[in-house]
Design a protein around this motif. Structure first.
Motif, PDB file in Angstrom:
ATOM      1  N   UNK A  33       0.886  -1.104   0.087  1.00  0.00           N
ATOM      2  CA  UNK A  33       0.194  -0.116  -0.021  1.00  0.00           C
ATOM      3  C   UNK A  33       0.983   1.248  -0.033  1.00  0.00           C
ATOM      4  N   UNK A  34       2.139   1.134  -0.130  1.00  0.00           N
ATOM      5  CA  UNK A  34       2.877   2.339  -0.133  1.00  0.00           C
ATOM      6  C   UNK A  34       3.821   2.501   1.123  1.00  0.00           C
ATOM      7  N   UNK A  35       3.419   1.869   2.235  1.00  0.00           N
ATOM      8  CA  UNK A  35       4.176   2.211   3.541  1.00  0.00           C
ATOM      9  C   UNK A  35       5.630   1.543   3.298  1.00  0.00           C
ATOM     10  N   UNK A  36       6.577   2.141   3.848  1.00  0.00           N
ATOM     11  CA  UNK A  36       7.727   1.734   3.829  1.00  0.00           C
ATOM     12  C   UNK A  36       8.022   0.519   4.897  1.00  0.00           C
ATOM     13  N   UNK A  37       8.984  -0.469   4.552  1.00  0.00           N
ATOM     14  CA  UNK A  37       9.287  -1.551   5.491  1.00  0.00           C
ATOM     15  C   UNK A  37       9.689  -1.225   6.905  1.00  0.00           C
ATOM     16  N   UNK A  38      10.111   0.047   7.007  1.00  0.00           N
ATOM     17  CA  UNK A  38      10.538   0.647   8.542  1.00  0.00           C
ATOM     18  C   UNK A  38       9.263   0.780   8.983  1.00  0.00           C
ATOM     19  N   UNK A  39       8.255   1.564   8.444  1.00  0.00           N
ATOM     20  CA  UNK A  39       6.915   1.884   9.154  1.00  0.00           C
ATOM     21  C   UNK A  39       6.250   0.679   9.733  1.00  0.00           C
ATOM     22  N   UNK A  40       6.270  -0.409   8.307  1.00  0.00           N
ATOM     23  CA  UNK A  40       5.574  -1.489   8.979  1.00  0.00           C
ATOM     24  C   UNK A  40       6.127  -2.418  10.051  1.00  0.00           C
ATOM     25  N   UNK A  41       7.537  -2.468  10.230  1.00  0.00           N
ATOM     26  CA  UNK A  41       8.139  -3.097  11.204  1.00  0.00           C
ATOM     27  C   UNK A  41       8.289  -2.368  12.593  1.00  0.00           C
ATOM     28  N   UNK A  42       8.057  -1.014  12.380  1.00  0.00           N
ATOM     29  CA  UNK A  42       7.893  -0.261  13.604  1.00  0.00           C
ATOM     30  C   UNK A  42       6.379  -0.507  14.239  1.00  0.00           C
ATOM     31  N   UNK A  43       5.387  -0.791  13.498  1.00  0.00           N
ATOM     32  CA  UNK A  43       4.035  -1.019  13.807  1.00  0.00           C
ATOM     33  C   UNK A  43       4.098  -2.282  14.203  1.00  0.00           C
ATOM     34  N   UNK A  44       4.682  -3.328  13.790  1.00  0.00           N
ATOM     35  CA  UNK A  44       4.588  -4.659  14.008  1.00  0.00           C
ATOM     36  C   UNK A  44       5.301  -4.682  15.486  1.00  0.00           C
ATOM     37  N   UNK A  45       6.374  -4.019  15.823  1.00  0.00           N
ATOM     38  CA  UNK A  45       6.732  -4.157  17.185  1.00  0.00           C
ATOM     39  C   UNK A  45       6.033  -3.577  18.194  1.00  0.00           C
ATOM     40  N   UNK A  46       5.437  -2.369  17.960  1.00  0.00           N
ATOM     41  CA  UNK A  46       4.449  -1.761  18.752  1.00  0.00           C
ATOM     42  C   UNK A  46       3.448  -2.617  19.041  1.00  0.00           C
ATOM     43  N   UNK A  47       2.656  -3.206  18.017  1.00  0.00           N
ATOM     44  CA  UNK A  47       1.493  -4.108  18.167  1.00  0.00           C
ATOM     45  C   UNK A  47       1.887  -5.218  19.079  1.00  0.00           C
TER      46      UNK A  47
END
Length: 74
Positions: free
Chosen positions: A20-34
């Motif tokens: 969807x255009x999100x960066x891998x960094x953003x996805x990984x940050x969100x995954x860690x926070x979740x």
């Protein structure tokens, strides 16, 4: 900085999550926070179960509820 070696299954999931255009960094940050939030909730659940099985804590809670009965609006 964090370096992670991922397997093909994780690579596929990351590709899907960044489609969807999100960066891998953003996805990984969100995954860690979740994951941290889920861990927090798991620990809270364990603590609640521990307290629920503690006869002294249950007796104190019941005493507080009896004391507060007069404060009920209904």
């Amino acid at each position: 900085m964090l370096t992670v070696n991922i397997d093909p299954e994780t690579e596929k999931a990351l590709t899907e999550l960044t489609s969807d255009g999100r960066s891998a960094t953003d996805v990984i940050r969100e995954a860690i926070r979740r994951a941290a939030w889920r861990r927090h909730m798991e620990l809270a659940e364990l603590d609640a179960k521990r307290l629920a099985s503690d006869p002294e804590d249950r007796a104190e809670a019941q005493a507080i509820m009896r004391d507060m009965e007069d404060l009920r609006a209904w």
